[in-house]
Each structure stands twice: as structure tokens, then as C-alpha cells.
Design a protein around this motif. Structure first.
Motif, short mmCIF file in Angstrom:
data_model
loop_
_atom_site.label_atom_id
_atom_site.label_comp_id
_atom_site.label_asym_id
_atom_site.label_seq_id
_atom_site.Cartn_x
_atom_site.Cartn_y
_atom_site.Cartn_z
N ASP A 34 1.19 29.90 -4.35
CA ASP A 34 1.91 30.34 -3.15
C ASP A 34 3.34 30.78 -3.43
O ASP A 34 3.87 31.64 -2.73
CB ASP A 34 1.92 29.21 -2.12
N GLU A 35 3.97 30.18 -4.43
CA GLU A 35 5.32 30.58 -4.82
C GLU A 35 5.45 30.45 -6.33
O GLU A 35 4.86 29.54 -6.93
CB GLU A 35 6.39 29.71 -4.14
N VAL A 36 6.22 31.35 -6.92
CA VAL A 36 6.57 31.28 -8.34
C VAL A 36 8.08 31.25 -8.44
O VAL A 36 8.77 32.11 -7.89
CB VAL A 36 5.99 32.48 -9.13
N LEU A 37 8.61 30.24 -9.12
CA LEU A 37 10.05 30.02 -9.21
C LEU A 37 10.54 30.18 -10.64
O LEU A 37 9.82 29.84 -11.58
CB LEU A 37 10.42 28.61 -8.73
N PRO A 38 11.77 30.68 -10.80
CA PRO A 38 12.34 30.75 -12.15
C PRO A 38 12.50 29.37 -12.76
O PRO A 38 12.60 28.36 -12.05
CB PRO A 38 13.72 31.40 -11.93
N SER A 39 12.51 29.33 -14.07
CA SER A 39 12.72 28.06 -14.78
C SER A 39 14.02 27.42 -14.30
O SER A 39 15.06 28.06 -14.18
CB SER A 39 12.79 28.31 -16.29
N GLY A 40 13.95 26.14 -14.00
CA GLY A 40 15.13 25.42 -13.54
C GLY A 40 15.28 25.34 -12.04
O GLY A 40 16.10 24.56 -11.54
N GLU A 41 14.47 26.12 -11.30
CA GLU A 41 14.58 26.11 -9.84
C GLU A 41 13.40 25.44 -9.15
O GLU A 41 13.44 25.20 -7.94
CB GLU A 41 14.72 27.54 -9.31
N LEU A 42 12.36 25.14 -9.91
CA LEU A 42 11.13 24.63 -9.29
C LEU A 42 11.34 23.28 -8.61
O LEU A 42 10.94 23.09 -7.45
CB LEU A 42 10.02 24.53 -10.34
N ASP A 43 11.95 22.34 -9.29
CA ASP A 43 12.10 21.00 -8.73
C ASP A 43 12.94 21.01 -7.46
O ASP A 43 12.62 20.31 -6.49
CB ASP A 43 12.71 20.05 -9.75
N ALA A 44 14.01 21.79 -7.46
CA ALA A 44 14.86 21.84 -6.27
C ALA A 44 14.11 22.44 -5.09
O ALA A 44 14.24 21.97 -3.95
CB ALA A 44 16.13 22.66 -6.57
N ARG A 45 13.32 23.47 -5.35
CA ARG A 45 12.54 24.09 -4.27
C ARG A 45 11.50 23.13 -3.74
O ARG A 45 11.30 23.02 -2.52
CB ARG A 45 11.88 25.37 -4.80
N VAL A 46 10.83 22.41 -4.63
CA VAL A 46 9.82 21.44 -4.20
C VAL A 46 10.46 20.34 -3.38
O VAL A 46 9.94 19.93 -2.33
CB VAL A 46 9.07 20.87 -5.41
N ALA A 47 11.60 19.84 -3.82
CA ALA A 47 12.28 18.77 -3.09
C ALA A 47 12.68 19.24 -1.69
O ALA A 47 12.51 18.52 -0.70
CB ALA A 47 13.51 18.30 -3.87
N ASP A 48 13.20 20.46 -1.61
CA ASP A 48 13.62 20.99 -0.32
C ASP A 48 12.42 21.22 0.60
O ASP A 48 12.45 20.86 1.79
CB ASP A 48 14.37 22.31 -0.53
N PHE A 49 11.34 21.78 0.04
CA PHE A 49 10.17 22.10 0.85
C PHE A 49 9.46 20.84 1.33
O PHE A 49 9.06 20.74 2.50
CB PHE A 49 9.21 22.98 0.06
N THR A 50 9.29 19.86 0.46
CA THR A 50 8.61 18.63 0.87
C THR A 50 9.45 17.84 1.86
O THR A 50 8.91 17.17 2.74
CB THR A 50 8.25 17.76 -0.34
N ARG A 51 10.77 17.93 1.73
CA ARG A 51 11.64 17.29 2.71
C ARG A 51 11.42 17.91 4.09
O ARG A 51 11.37 17.21 5.11
CB ARG A 51 13.10 17.43 2.27
N THR A 52 11.24 19.22 4.11
CA THR A 52 10.94 19.91 5.37
C THR A 52 9.59 19.46 5.92
O THR A 52 9.47 19.14 7.10
CB THR A 52 10.94 21.43 5.16
N LEU A 53 8.57 19.44 5.06
CA LEU A 53 7.24 19.04 5.52
C LEU A 53 7.25 17.63 6.10
O LEU A 53 6.57 17.35 7.10
CB LEU A 53 6.25 19.09 4.37
N ALA A 54 8.02 16.73 5.48
CA ALA A 54 8.05 15.34 5.92
C ALA A 54 8.67 15.17 7.29
O ALA A 54 8.45 14.16 7.96
CB ALA A 54 8.79 14.48 4.90
N THR A 55 9.45 16.17 7.75
CA THR A 55 10.08 16.08 9.07
C THR A 55 9.25 16.75 10.16
O THR A 55 9.55 16.59 11.34
CB THR A 55 11.47 16.75 9.06
N ARG A 56 8.21 17.48 9.77
CA ARG A 56 7.41 18.22 10.75
C ARG A 56 6.36 17.32 11.39
O ARG A 56 6.08 16.21 10.94
CB ARG A 56 6.75 19.43 10.09
N SER A 57 5.74 17.82 12.44
CA SER A 57 4.74 17.05 13.18
C SER A 57 3.49 16.82 12.33
O SER A 57 2.81 17.78 11.94
CB SER A 57 4.35 17.77 14.47
N GLN A 58 3.19 15.56 12.06
CA GLN A 58 1.98 15.24 11.32
C GLN A 58 0.74 15.58 12.14
O GLN A 58 -0.30 15.94 11.58
CB GLN A 58 1.99 13.75 10.94
#
Length: 258
Positions: free
Chosen positions: A181-205
Motif C-alpha cells: 500500500d505504501e513504499v517509503l524511503p530508507s529511514g522513513e518507514l518506522d516513523a510512518r508506521v508509528a504515525d499511521f498506527t497511532r492514527t488507527l488506534a484513535t479511530r472507531s474500532q
């Protein structure tokens, strides 16, 4: 934060923090190839995390610089080991996980490793990742469940290309075909995952779990989820809370859980 590890050597470990469960495939000596014991460890772990009310998102990743090279092929020499069946059991348990799941892919994502990634809801990859489904290299029949799941994700033609040839494709092609679904440059993957999962965790289950059921085609469950939606529209429900938060220009505080 909860953490559990099985010691040195081949292992499946996990940790839970801020609503996100991270499951790590660890067998770095063999590029995180999964042994029979590792395959067996996955279904009960997924079941346990699914029932944990603190877990709102599950992340699956490999230890170090690669996701997984698949099943530990050396176990195929043992007649009492049915690696394809063990892999399917783990795949089905992951696909049945009721909350959002995300595979984080670096390096090789091949064979059974790709099978697990496909069973996740979403896949984020780092540039340089390589993907392949390789049973044709070994004379192994890829069983019906993973074959159909792969074809549903990438389409019949790409599924046949991967299965017929056993060749690896790069992250760019995986993105074009819908394998990631997404391809990130080296060094950016973990930050993107952390930001995205933080968003998912706040959304309606409620929204997320119902969406998974609908997308999976579980028509026998439509009435159940429509009833849950009607209940949540009332006072104190997630729908009422979401509308109130939107109108009040504040972050919602959703409370419905699986």
C-alpha cells in the motif's frame, strides 16, 4: 507496556504499547525463516492479542533488515512436518484478527513470509524490499486459501505470474500491483508506521471491525453489524460521540471494543 520474548534462537516475540501490538519474526541466522515451532506459536498469539482490550492495532514485522524468507525449508525433510498446513493455520488466524493489521516489510518478503504479509489488512514497505511466492521452486503446491487470498489482493494475472515463476519483484512493482500500500524511503518507514498506527488506534474500532467483515464478504454478519451501528447511534455510543466531537471540534473518545 507488555513484552514477551522466547529467548535466543528462532522465536516469535511481541510487545504491546499505546494500543499497538507488535509481533516480531526472529530468526536472523536464516533471514527470519519460520520453523515449525514458530508457525505453531503464531495462531495462539494472534488469538490472545485479539482478546486483549488494550490492543487496537497489530503490526507484524521481521527482526533486523528483512521481513521473512518464508518457511525454514530444512523442515521439509522431516516427514512429520506439514509446513504448508502450519503456514495456512497461521495465515488464517492472522486474517481473522478482528482489528486492523499492518505488515512492515524490509528486505525479503518471500514464500511463507509473503503469505503472512498478504494475510494482513495493509502492507507498508521500504524501498529495496523484494517480494515473491516461491512454491514452484520447490515443487510444493500452494494451498487453496493462500492462493485465493493472493489473487483477491493482486488479481489473477499477477497471482499467476508470482506462482508460476517463483520470481521476486521489487517494491515499486509490488506497489503497482496492489501487493503493498505504501513504499517509503530508507529511514522513513518506522516513523510512518508509528504515525499511521497511532492514527488507527484513535479511530472507531466499531467502524474498523465492521469494515473488515464487510470487505471479507461475511454477508451472514451484515444484520449483526447493522444492529451494532444502530445501538451506537444512541446516547453514549461511538457514533454519537463521533458526531459530538466533530461538532465540538475536539478529538473523539471512542469506547466500543471487540
Amino acid at each position: 507496556m507488555e513484552a514477551a520474548r522466547s529467548g535466543p534462537g528462532p522465536k516469535v516475540s511481541h510487545a504491546v504499547a499505546d494500543g499497538v501490538a507488535t509481533v516480531v519474526i526472529g530468526h536472523t541466522a536464516k533471514r527470519n525463516a519460520l520453523t515449525p515451532a514458530m508457525w505453531r506459536a503464531l495462531p495462539p498469539l494472534f488469538d490472545r492479542l485479539a482478546g486483549d482490550p488494550e490492543v487496537r492495532v497489530l503490526v507484524l514485522r521481521g527482526e533486523g533488515a528483512t521481513f521473512s524468507a518464508g518457511a525454514d525449508v530444512s523442515a521439509l525433510r522431516e516427514p512429520d512436518q506439514s509446513l504448508p498446513a502450519l503456514a495456512v493455520q497461521a495465515e488464517e488466524a492472522l486474517a481473522a484478527f478482528p482489528k486492523p493489521t499492518l505488515a512492515v516489510v524490509r528486505g525479503h518478503c518471500v514464500g511463507g513470509g509473503c503469505q503472512l504479509a498478504v494475510a494482513c489488512d495493509l502492507r507498508f514497505a521500504e524501498e529495496g524490499a523484494r517480494f515473491g511466492v516461491t512454491p514452484a521452486n520447490l515443487g510444493v503446491v500452494y494451498l487453496s486459501a493462500p492462493t485465493r487470498r493472493l489473487a483477491a489482493l493482486v488479481g489473477p494475472s499477477t497471482a499467476k505470474y508470482l506462482l508460476f515463476s517463483g520470481e521476486l519483484i521489487d517494491a515499486a512493482r509490488a506497489l503497482r500491483t496492489g501487493l503493498v500500500d505504501e513504499v517509503l524511503p530508507s529511514g522513513e518507514l518506522d516513523a510512518r508506521v508509528a504515525d499511521f498506527t497511532r492514527t488507527l488506534a484513535t479511530r472507531s474500532q466499531l467502524t474498523q471491525v465492521a469494515a473488515k467483515e464487510f470487505v471479507a464478504g461475511r454477508r451472514d454478519r451484515d444484520a449483526y453489524w447493522e444492529q451494532r451501528a444502530a445501538e451506537q447511534a444512541g446516547s453514549g455510543g461511538d457514533t454519537a460521540e463521533g458526531v459530538a466531537a466533530f461538532l465540538g471540534r475536539r478529538a473523539p473518545r471512542f469506547t466500543w471494543t471487540v
